[in-house]
Design a protein around this motif. Structure first.
Motif: not given
Lengths: 342, 293
Positions: B233-235, B195-199, B257-259, B229-230
């Motif tokens: 620990s969370q990943i 989920n990088n909000d880019c296309q 859902i990885a920001q 997503g960076h």
């Protein structure tokens, strides 16, 4: 009829459905996916017999096609069947990328195909899918001529690894082949010998071709070869070229648009190898309408009558210079009778 | 300017449980590979390939995925499906660093005769690739098919991981896949959304909003985990949670859902959608590699 007689009428979808059950009994890897119309394309037979190997995907044909790929990549032999309009067109990109590019062992059943789906009208009368399927690398395309042959074809496509499409229909159609009639994927069968014209047909038009051949002989003394070309891809080049060499003119007949289907495939083969006049019998580049199957076949010109008149036209177009290399009768010999009709 | 010499370090990483801080060096190596191979290819997708490197590092080198580079078709392996096929440079780098094929081969990306096609292909028989992908939305349905197979037909304990983009979720068939995964309670499926909000055309929210994502997936019976997503620990904990869900057979698929930031962490690429589908030129590649030292 010379080699075949009418055994009755039966819808080809029964052949597909019975074959699935037979396959299911023999092979635990056979899996079937449904997209809601299981009672119409009769995958319900398999579902009742093997509920644990049947997956209902809902009205989501793109997803069903790609799920089939996931199953195939896991070693299964998935069949996905619904109406041909949805199992071989709605999901076109999925067939191209996920099924064919992956060379996945997915088998597609195209039910309720052609104009003979009848009263449902143009939206459901799939008359274009063969042209698309034929261009997909790795795809095998089979259009069986009757109930028994549909059964054989459905079993035969599981005997190799790779994508395949089997087309069948809703309406009862002539049933005339038997267990003994030869059938092999990729090999066109000569159903009747002849030397003046070769009629190359698939699906329900094979029976019409046999009727037309009978009439041509009875009325005009014309000797027509009839070829059951059930496999559109890979196409049987040798049988088609041999027919052109021995007859010198061709009629193709199919329950599909005249463009891009069997006629297109035969034209490609002959243009490259042995050009002779070809006439095309099929849906004349138009959408269908509601009506009963027989009414629609007659209205849009997909009966033995159009094959008959197309045969005369094709014969008339044969090379007028007698070519001693040709074994077929020259136009001079048969022109009088051909002209009579034109 | 001296023509840049491209050398791929001869280094392979093993797959085992690591501390969060141990992933940064691996992710850096993967990102360097991405920069180098895209620079040599002169075309390809930098943004998503760089932005997902941290997720790939944890998934393949943190003892999450079960695989064997010596036997890529090993029957007990977990499967990874890259539905967002265009970011394959990061998948290729990961597979090479895991030992599936020689790292030098990364230099052949997109070149005539290469096994590293512009989008993943099966017919080149590159070890570790599970399916072709490129037409967006299809890989996730293939993953659903694999998960159906594993849960209901083979009844094994394998897991299927699949990564889609966020713009990819504009493809209607991805929601057919979500509906099916939820309906069939595919607790062996882990769907990762980058989920990088880019296309290509801009922000996903401006081109065609897909939000709110978490509520959409919840409505389809997913266990939804939102993470940075960076953040290693969370990943790690997100994947741990999925594995726990699978072991407990919770009857729900998991979505992570990885920001992420497209192009992260290269200063001139980060969060810039213009980097979706282009490679670095020589100068940009040099700068990027400098930042990745």
């Amino acid at each position: 009829m010379k080699n075949f007689k009418l055994l009755g009428k039966k819808a080809t979808r029964f052949g597909f459905a019975e074959a699935l059950v037979e396959l299911g009994e023999k092979n635990p890897n056979i899996v079937v996916l449904g997209a809601d119309v299981t009672g119409s394309v009769l995958t319900s037979f398999f579902k009742e017999r093997f509920p644990e190997r049947f997956f209902s995907i809902g009205i989501a044909e793109q997803n069903a096609t790609t799920i089939a790929v996931g199953l195939a990549l896991s070693g299964k032999i998935p069949f996905f069947a619904t109406y041909s309009a949805f199992s071989a067109f709605r999901n076109a990109d999925q067939l191209r990328i996920s099924v064919c590019y992956n060379n996945a062992n997915v088998k597609i059943g195209g039910g309720h195909s052609g104009i003979t789906v009848g009263p449902d009208g143009a939206t459901h009368q799939s008359l274009e899918e063969l042209s698309f399927l034929r261009t997909l690398p790795n795809m095998t395309v089979v259009v069986p001529c009757d109930y028994i042959e549909t059964k054989k074809a459905t079993i035969a496509v599981t005997e190799f690894t790779g994508p395949a499409f089997v087309r069948f229909g809703r309406a009862p159609t002539p049933h005339f082949t038997t267990e003994e009639t030869p059938f092999k994927i990729g090999r066109a069968e000569i159903f009747r010998d002849g030397r003046d014209i070769a009629i190359i047909a698939c699906g329900l038009m094979v029976w019409e071709a046999l009727v037309a051949a009978d009439e041509l002989y009875k009325r005009k003394g014309i000797s027509a070869m009839v070829i059951n070309n059930h496999t559109l891809k890979p196409i049987d080049v040798k049988t088609i070229v041999d027919a052109a060499k021995s007859c010198g003119a061709i009629v193709t007949a199919e329950e599909h648009q005249v463009h891009g289907g069997l006629g297109g495939a035969v034209a490609e083969v002959l243009a490259k190898n042995y050009p002779v006049p070809i006439e095309f019998v099929g849906m004349p580049d138009t959408f269908g309408i509601s009506g009963e199957p027989d009414e629609l076949l007659a209205k849009f010109g997909m009966t033995w009558k159009e094959i008959y008149s197309s045969a005369l036209k094709a014969i008339h177009r044969k090379d007028k210079n007698i070519n001693t290399n040709h074994v077929y009768r020259s136009v001079k010999e048969i022109e009088p009778i051909a002209k009579e009709l034109l | 300017m001296v023509k840049m010499k491209v050398i791929f370090e001869q280094k392979v990483y093993k797959n085992f449980r690591r501390k969060p801080e141990e992933f940064s060096e691996i992710a850096k190596e993967l990102r360097r590979d991405v920069i180098k191979s895209l620079y040599l290819a002169k075309s390809g997708h930098s943004g998503g390939s760089l932005g997902t490197a941290d997720i790939f590092a944890v998934l393949f080198f943190g003892g999450i995925m079960r695989y064997n580079p010596e036997a890529p078709r090993w029957n007990g392996r977990d499967r990874f499906v890259l539905s967002a096929g265009h970011i394959c440079p990061i998948l290729y780098a990961t597979l090479a660093r895991a030992g599936f094929f020689p790292v030098e081969e990364l230099a052949t990306l997109r070149k005539l005769g290469s096994r590293l096609q512009g989008h993943p292909a099966l017919d080149t028989e590159l070890p570790g690739i599970e399916t072709a992908a490129g037409s967006l939305g299809q890989g996730i349905s293939i993953a659903v098919g694999m998960a159906l197979n594993d849960k209901y037909l083979d009844k094994n304990d394998r897991r299927v991981f699949a990564l889609t983009g966020d713009g990819e979720l504009q493809e209607g068939s991805t929601w057919e896949a979500a509906m099916c995964a939820g309906n069939y309670k595919l607790d062996n499926l882990c769907w990762i959304v980058d989920n990088n909000d880019c296309q290509i055309d801009g922000r996903v929210r401006n081109v065609m909003s897909i939000y709110p994502l978490d509520k959409k997936f919840e409505a389809f019976n997913f266990e939804t985990i939102s993470i940075d997503g960076h953040n290693y620990s969370q990943i790690i904990s997100a994947f741990d949670k999925f594995i726990e869900n699978h072991n407990k057979k919770i009857g729900k698929p998991t979505v992570i859902i990885a920001q992420t930031k497209m192009g992260y962490p290269i200063s001139f690429m980060t969060d810039n959608y213009e980097w979706h589908g282009i490679p670095p030129n020589e100068e940009q590649a040099k700068l990027a590699l400098l930042e990745l030292q």
